[in-house]
Design a protein around this motif. Sequence first.
Motif, PDB file in Angstrom:
ATOM      1  N   SER A 191      71.234  40.843  32.102  1.00  0.00           N
ATOM      2  CA  SER A 191      71.957  39.892  32.945  1.00  0.00           C
ATOM      3  C   SER A 191      71.138  38.658  33.297  1.00  0.00           C
ATOM      4  CB  SER A 191      72.429  40.590  34.227  1.00  0.00           C
ATOM      5  OG  SER A 191      71.362  41.272  34.849  1.00  0.00           O
ATOM      6  N   ALA A 192      69.838  38.665  32.958  1.00  0.00           N
ATOM      7  CA  ALA A 192      69.014  37.471  33.230  1.00  0.00           C
ATOM      8  C   ALA A 192      68.961  36.644  31.943  1.00  0.00           C
ATOM      9  CB  ALA A 192      67.611  37.880  33.671  1.00  0.00           C
ATOM     10  N   ALA A 193      69.717  35.557  31.907  1.00  0.00           N
ATOM     11  CA  ALA A 193      69.836  34.748  30.684  1.00  0.00           C
ATOM     12  C   ALA A 193      68.485  34.170  30.270  1.00  0.00           C
ATOM     13  CB  ALA A 193      70.839  33.621  30.915  1.00  0.00           C
ATOM     14  N   ASN A 194      68.224  34.201  28.967  1.00  0.00           N
ATOM     15  CA  ASN A 194      66.985  33.645  28.423  1.00  0.00           C
ATOM     16  C   ASN A 194      67.325  32.320  27.729  1.00  0.00           C
ATOM     17  OD1 ASN A 194      64.363  33.437  27.252  1.00  0.00           O
ATOM     18  ND2 ASN A 194      65.096  34.444  25.392  1.00  0.00           N
ATOM     19  N   VAL A 195      67.099  31.227  28.456  1.00  0.00           N
ATOM     20  CA  VAL A 195      67.343  29.899  27.874  1.00  0.00           C
ATOM     21  C   VAL A 195      65.993  29.345  27.426  1.00  0.00           C
ATOM     22  CG1 VAL A 195      68.205  27.561  28.297  1.00  0.00           C
ATOM     23  CG2 VAL A 195      69.307  29.513  29.407  1.00  0.00           C
ATOM     24  N   PRO A 196      65.851  28.999  26.149  1.00  0.00           N
ATOM     25  CA  PRO A 196      64.547  28.500  25.689  1.00  0.00           C
ATOM     26  C   PRO A 196      64.113  27.272  26.483  1.00  0.00           C
ATOM     27  CG  PRO A 196      66.027  28.841  23.828  1.00  0.00           C
ATOM     28  CD  PRO A 196      66.838  29.036  25.074  1.00  0.00           C
ATOM     29  N   ASP A 197      62.832  27.230  26.765  1.00  0.00           N
ATOM     30  CA  ASP A 197      62.280  26.125  27.541  1.00  0.00           C
ATOM     31  C   ASP A 197      62.011  24.964  26.577  1.00  0.00           C
ATOM     32  OD1 ASP A 197      61.125  24.632  29.470  1.00  0.00           O
ATOM     33  OD2 ASP A 197      59.215  25.720  29.480  1.00  0.00           O
ATOM     34  N   LEU A 198      63.043  24.223  26.242  1.00  0.00           N
ATOM     35  CA  LEU A 198      62.903  23.167  25.237  1.00  0.00           C
ATOM     36  C   LEU A 198      62.820  21.803  25.913  1.00  0.00           C
ATOM     37  CD1 LEU A 198      65.522  24.392  22.602  1.00  0.00           C
ATOM     38  CD2 LEU A 198      63.033  24.258  22.275  1.00  0.00           C
ATOM     39  N   ALA A 199      61.823  21.036  25.513  1.00  0.00           N
ATOM     40  CA  ALA A 199      61.681  19.685  26.057  1.00  0.00           C
ATOM     41  C   ALA A 199      62.935  18.885  25.736  1.00  0.00           C
ATOM     42  CB  ALA A 199      60.463  19.020  25.426  1.00  0.00           C
ATOM     43  N   GLY A 200      63.391  18.141  26.698  1.00  0.00           N
ATOM     44  CA  GLY A 200      64.509  17.231  26.456  1.00  0.00           C
ATOM     45  C   GLY A 200      65.877  17.814  26.740  1.00  0.00           C
ATOM     46  N   LEU A 201      65.937  19.104  27.075  1.00  0.00           N
ATOM     47  CA  LEU A 201      67.258  19.735  27.260  1.00  0.00           C
ATOM     48  C   LEU A 201      68.074  19.023  28.352  1.00  0.00           C
ATOM     49  CD1 LEU A 201      69.229  21.946  26.448  1.00  0.00           C
ATOM     50  CD2 LEU A 201      68.036  23.534  27.975  1.00  0.00           C
TER      51      LEU A 201
ATOM     52  N   VAL B 183      72.150  28.534  18.549  1.00  0.00           N
ATOM     53  CA  VAL B 183      70.797  29.072  18.361  1.00  0.00           C
ATOM     54  C   VAL B 183      70.844  30.568  18.639  1.00  0.00           C
ATOM     55  CG1 VAL B 183      68.376  28.900  19.067  1.00  0.00           C
ATOM     56  CG2 VAL B 183      69.863  26.885  19.226  1.00  0.00           C
ATOM     57  N   GLY B 184      70.385  31.363  17.681  1.00  0.00           N
ATOM     58  CA  GLY B 184      70.295  32.801  17.936  1.00  0.00           C
ATOM     59  C   GLY B 184      71.256  33.612  17.093  1.00  0.00           C
ATOM     60  N   THR B 185      70.739  34.628  16.444  1.00  0.00           N
ATOM     61  CA  THR B 185      71.568  35.473  15.582  1.00  0.00           C
ATOM     62  C   THR B 185      71.366  36.949  15.920  1.00  0.00           C
ATOM     63  OG1 THR B 185      69.817  35.309  13.908  1.00  0.00           O
ATOM     64  CG2 THR B 185      71.716  33.846  13.660  1.00  0.00           C
TER      65      THR B 185
ATOM     66  N   LEU C 151      74.390  16.890  17.307  1.00  0.00           N
ATOM     67  CA  LEU C 151      75.305  17.899  17.855  1.00  0.00           C
ATOM     68  C   LEU C 151      76.054  17.377  19.076  1.00  0.00           C
ATOM     69  CD1 LEU C 151      72.768  20.884  17.829  1.00  0.00           C
ATOM     70  CD2 LEU C 151      74.600  20.496  16.159  1.00  0.00           C
ATOM     71  N   ASP C 152      77.295  17.855  19.242  1.00  0.00           N
ATOM     72  CA  ASP C 152      78.052  17.555  20.465  1.00  0.00           C
ATOM     73  C   ASP C 152      77.967  18.713  21.455  1.00  0.00           C
ATOM     74  OD1 ASP C 152      79.151  15.183  19.239  1.00  0.00           O
ATOM     75  OD2 ASP C 152      80.435  16.532  18.068  1.00  0.00           O
ATOM     76  N   VAL C 153      77.897  19.921  20.902  1.00  0.00           N
ATOM     77  CA  VAL C 153      77.856  21.122  21.752  1.00  0.00           C
ATOM     78  C   VAL C 153      76.720  22.014  21.266  1.00  0.00           C
ATOM     79  CG1 VAL C 153      79.117  23.172  22.543  1.00  0.00           C
ATOM     80  CG2 VAL C 153      80.374  21.062  22.053  1.00  0.00           C
ATOM     81  N   LEU C 154      75.910  22.470  22.217  1.00  0.00           N
ATOM     82  CA  LEU C 154      74.773  23.325  21.868  1.00  0.00           C
ATOM     83  C   LEU C 154      74.980  24.672  22.562  1.00  0.00           C
ATOM     84  CD1 LEU C 154      71.981  23.644  20.630  1.00  0.00           C
ATOM     85  CD2 LEU C 154      71.070  22.248  22.491  1.00  0.00           C
ATOM     86  N   VAL C 155      74.976  25.735  21.757  1.00  0.00           N
ATOM     87  CA  VAL C 155      75.211  27.080  22.288  1.00  0.00           C
ATOM     88  C   VAL C 155      73.929  27.887  22.154  1.00  0.00           C
ATOM     89  CG1 VAL C 155      76.561  29.207  22.028  1.00  0.00           C
ATOM     90  CG2 VAL C 155      77.642  26.979  21.584  1.00  0.00           C
ATOM     91  N   PHE C 156      73.445  28.394  23.262  1.00  0.00           N
ATOM     92  CA  PHE C 156      72.274  29.266  23.219  1.00  0.00           C
ATOM     93  C   PHE C 156      72.741  30.717  23.260  1.00  0.00           C
ATOM     94  CE2 PHE C 156      70.275  25.396  25.031  1.00  0.00           C
ATOM     95  CZ  PHE C 156      69.313  25.215  24.049  1.00  0.00           C
ATOM     96  N   ALA C 157      72.688  31.351  22.087  1.00  0.00           N
ATOM     97  CA  ALA C 157      72.963  32.801  22.011  1.00  0.00           C
ATOM     98  C   ALA C 157      71.596  33.472  21.948  1.00  0.00           C
ATOM     99  CB  ALA C 157      73.796  33.116  20.781  1.00  0.00           C
ATOM    100  N   THR C 158      70.769  33.125  22.918  1.00  0.00           N
ATOM    101  CA  THR C 158      69.335  33.455  22.846  1.00  0.00           C
ATOM    102  C   THR C 158      68.964  34.671  23.693  1.00  0.00           C
ATOM    103  OG1 THR C 158      69.106  31.638  24.425  1.00  0.00           O
ATOM    104  CG2 THR C 158      68.430  31.199  22.161  1.00  0.00           C
TER     105      THR C 158
END
Length: 534
Positions: free
Chosen positions: A136-146, A174-176, A363-370
């Motif tokens: 339940s704690a989402a892991n969003v990559p710490d990406l510069a510029g997000l 992102v994420g498979t 990209l217009d939409v970025l999905v983090f399936a991370t």
Amino acid sequence: MDVLVIGAGFAGLYMLHRLRGLGFTARVLEAADGVGGTWYWNRYPGARCDSESYYYCYSFDPELEQEWRWSERYPGQEEIRGYLEHVTDRYDLRRDIELGVRVASAVREDDGWVVTDTEGRERRCRWLVTAVGCLSAANVPDLAGLADFAGEWHHTGRWPHEGVDVTGKRVGLVGTGSTGIQAVPVLAESAGSLTVFQRTANYSIPARNAPLSEAEMAATKADYPEVRRLQRASTNGHPYLVSDVDVLDLPDDERRALYEKAWDRGGLRFRAAVKDVLSDPAVNASASDFLRDKIRETVADPETAETLTPRDHPFATKRPPIDSGYFETYNRPNVALVDVKADPITSVTPGGLRLESGVEHELDVLVFATGFDALTGPLLGIDIRGRDGVALRDAWADGPRTHLGLGVAGFPDLFTITGPGSPSVLTNMPTAIEQHVDWIADLLVRLRETGEHAEPTPEAEEEWAARVQEAADATLLPQAASSWYLGANVPGKPRVFLPFAGGMNHYRQRCDDEAASGYPGFGLRPRGESARSA
Ligand code: NA7
């Protein structure tokens, strides 16, 4: 309150129901605006359970299982949420659930716990039960510029309730893992273009989802006692046992036929069709080869097929996804695959994603399936302080330590449903949850009668940590270097194998033995005695 429960998913709802039945005063605090836990939050396109509906549900009330009608082989997010809403109303749970209350801290004081929410409101209880989920704690990559991304971005586990219209848009995912593999085919249908950024190629087995007919539902309902018996006897809470056929002893054509049959039936059951798949490297290699062949057979472009082919970990050492047309989706003209292991993502630009090579994807939409900060993340997201003000974060600095995944030394009268060190994510979750809730309920009855405190002893924790490690080492599971079972997906997280891999059936027995012998690992001591060391 006797008991405060944090979280109103499968675990929190059943805990509340049991506590009520036993005459405890109890309340559930839930951060979301509705019940459902995982199934409240994960509203991404294609969100569906990988366990089959007839057993991904409660077993505690035969009337409930007879009444409820599942519509598909695998329940979708909305249907499971509906089921949990139904359970909430059917057992009149709502009046003791406070929605929209996010717990900030839980501090041990005197003989109980002081629980403070993010608005600063305090509640007190004698026993504290966490039902916060494993993922339940989402892991969003710490990406510069997000923060400067001009389009919209979402983590799949925090998907907007109103949905995201991707029609005609340039979507990047992102994420498979299981989530990405579920979302890709659905997103591809309406996106203008879909670019999948893959770090680790994954095995996947067709789910073979389909509507459930009245006749199938009726047959299942008639068979529920046997379904439940099998679930309890199995290693992972599914109602089927692992095959007893030694696949390597079979002639090639028979082995292939066995795999094909399991492939055609689909789902996580493929794993159970291959005896020793998680303990014998040669068996695993044979099954992994079969699954790699399937990718090559399905994906038209050989280069894309090769990039999609997992070569760095044995099958099922990472949680195996199941899918509905995942590999087929790469044959669509609007779908592209990018290997971000070869060329890592370095930053988000206002227009898209930039890779190490300098290539930029618009990209217009970025999905983090991370994925998630699994098992420990949800607990450490709350500032939990035990005896002498010790923070759980500090106690677990080198990785979680628990007794049976149910309690922590230094944290008296705290119980962690499906905590680290329990089978949890290696099982069908409702099965693991019901076992934990029932076990905790029994212990609470005793504590109420005797007035004792329960707090795991450091010795019990140490012994259990060794058992958890030993159980993992008896399998191939630790071989997947990038597995979230090991905490490897979250930068800086200690590498500790988190769930207990020794089997739900054995684990249940171990918990029963603990209870039958008077809870020796929980260091029961009379109320008022302030510390174990005293
Ligand atoms: P998972 O299984 O953790 O998958 C997350 C995916 O995201 C996986 O492919 C990761 O690659 C990838 N990932 C994570 N961080 C990054 C970064 N920074 N860059 C590129 N790729 C990244 O999560 P899911 O939500 O799919 O599934 C979780 C569970 O939910 C599932 O197992 C079921 O139990 C239900 P990696 O493999 O780490 O290289």
